[in-house]
Write a protein that holds these residues in place. Sequence first.
Motif, PDB file in Angstrom:
ATOM      1  N   LEU A  23       0.823  -1.205   0.000  1.00 17.73           N
ATOM      2  CA  LEU A  23       0.000   0.000   0.000  1.00 17.73           C
ATOM      3  C   LEU A  23       0.860   1.260   0.000  1.00 17.73           C
ATOM      4  O   LEU A  23       0.581   2.223  -0.714  1.00 17.73           O
ATOM      5  N   ILE A  34      -1.812  12.757  -7.262  1.00 17.91           N
ATOM      6  CA  ILE A  34      -2.940  13.186  -6.436  1.00 17.91           C
ATOM      7  C   ILE A  34      -2.758  14.634  -5.975  1.00 17.91           C
ATOM      8  O   ILE A  34      -3.702  15.423  -5.981  1.00 17.91           O
ATOM      9  N   ASN A  37      -3.629  16.818  -8.771  1.00 19.79           N
ATOM     10  CA  ASN A  37      -5.077  16.902  -8.925  1.00 19.79           C
ATOM     11  C   ASN A  37      -5.681  17.888  -7.935  1.00 19.79           C
ATOM     12  O   ASN A  37      -6.547  18.682  -8.275  1.00 19.79           O
ATOM     13  N   GLN A 122     -16.781  18.431  -0.311  1.00 22.39           N
ATOM     14  CA  GLN A 122     -17.991  18.290   0.484  1.00 22.39           C
ATOM     15  C   GLN A 122     -18.353  16.814   0.529  1.00 22.39           C
ATOM     16  O   GLN A 122     -18.039  16.064  -0.382  1.00 22.39           O
TER      17      GLN A 122
ATOM     18  N   VAL B  78      -8.570   0.138  -0.354  1.00 18.24           N
ATOM     19  CA  VAL B  78      -7.732   1.336  -0.340  1.00 18.24           C
ATOM     20  C   VAL B  78      -7.034   1.501  -1.687  1.00 18.24           C
ATOM     21  O   VAL B  78      -6.886   2.617  -2.198  1.00 18.24           O
ATOM     22  N   LYS B  85      -8.697   8.223  -7.004  1.00 16.96           N
ATOM     23  CA  LYS B  85      -8.280   9.594  -6.692  1.00 16.96           C
ATOM     24  C   LYS B  85      -7.226  10.087  -7.668  1.00 16.96           C
ATOM     25  O   LYS B  85      -7.184  11.255  -8.029  1.00 16.96           O
ATOM     26  N   LYS B  93     -14.573  12.115  -6.411  1.00 23.43           N
ATOM     27  CA  LYS B  93     -15.297  13.123  -5.629  1.00 23.43           C
ATOM     28  C   LYS B  93     -16.780  12.773  -5.534  1.00 23.43           C
ATOM     29  O   LYS B  93     -17.404  12.914  -4.511  1.00 23.43           O
ATOM     30  N   TYR B  98     -18.299   6.599  -0.105  1.00 21.87           N
ATOM     31  CA  TYR B  98     -18.826   5.262  -0.389  1.00 21.87           C
ATOM     32  C   TYR B  98     -17.765   4.280  -0.852  1.00 21.87           C
ATOM     33  O   TYR B  98     -17.927   3.079  -0.720  1.00 21.87           O
TER      34      TYR B  98
END
Lengths: 198, 208
Positions: A23, A34, A37, A122, B78, B85, B93, B98
């Motif tokens: 991981l 990321i 982004n 959000q 994960v 992502k 997003k 979820y």
Amino acid sequence: MKNSFIYTVIFTFVLCFLFVLILSFTNSITIEKIQQNVEFEKNRAILQTFGIQANNLEEVNKNFGGIQTIEKNGITYYVKKVDGVTAYSSAYQGPGLWGIIRGYIAMDEKVSKVIGFAVTDQNETPGLGARISEKWFIEQFKNEAIINNNIRVSNGGVGDSNKDNGTIDGITGATRTSDGIQVILNQSIKQFKKDLGR
Amino acid sequence: MWKTLKENLWVNNPIFMQILGICSALAVTNQMRNTAIMGIGVTAVTGLSSFTISCIKDLIPRKVRMITQVLVIAFYTVIVDIMLKAYVPDVSKELGPYVGLIITNCIIMGRAEAYAQSNSPLPALWDGITSGFGYMFILFVVSIFRELLGFGSMFGLQIMPEGFTTWAIMVSPPSAFFFLGIFIWIGKSIQYRAEAANAPVSAPTPAK
């Protein structure tokens, strides 16, 4: 042997170690992407509050060039002239129903109207509170007048297009999220007024 | 192989027969795009977790059996989350929390316990994938109704005419409850009828 205490401990340790190692590796090879982004989203949001649509990295970089950054009381403001008015954009954050809502909001230097609004993070209910990210909701903020130092979030509707009434429609069925937005608006206006010396 | 597919898609469908994995079924089905991505994510995690658990099943001590299963499931979830992502941030997003909740999806743990623990790796992989398909199939059908009636669109493309009033309840989770209930009812009725038709003819009652 398999069910002995020692074996159990060693097995669990080795397994965890292996999986976490893989991981961490995956994380490290994607972390830069990321971050990019996130940075892209942030800059795109800031541009959105200035009314500029930038859909990819090039457009974002091109348009971001004309933006200055100033610091007031520890808060970063992005400054740009929009339609002849000097606009200030800064980050906001406030509690929504499930988590924190974050984004950017831009106002003119007299803090008399909101130039633009954007949501970057959000976790609200999909289809209800999450609709604050939708175009119709965000569009309401563009050039909306600030009356009595606040913008009122009304009970819910389809998008208030009247820019002079200092009111925007909340989301039907998403009362807590709409209330959260109201708090964010009030606090941002207060902060802007303090920092821009109004 | 085909038997497993048929089992997991219909006869023993995880959602309407085993009644597992309902939570995310309620949450993500209001839009077809999110449902599709979620379905693919769950299928991948279920398949890969079942495969991995089956590979190491002889090494796992009994006391930490469930802990190990959760570890494997969390690991794959994960990875899915990081991949989303990094490569499709917009979708990530939309799906938000979820994706992380895939770990808690009972279907995955259910298959790990019921099948992967006692079968070889490749059949376990197939069982996991087909269970994921069973899940995805139901969610997909529910999401067709929910997005069409709640937003008037399919995959974001406007289908319903301009004057159509959207059914607000379709956007909220309760509508998924209703659809799932209807599904369970229809699915089980069809299956019971099939069973009854195949049942042996009962002995004639003795003449009075």
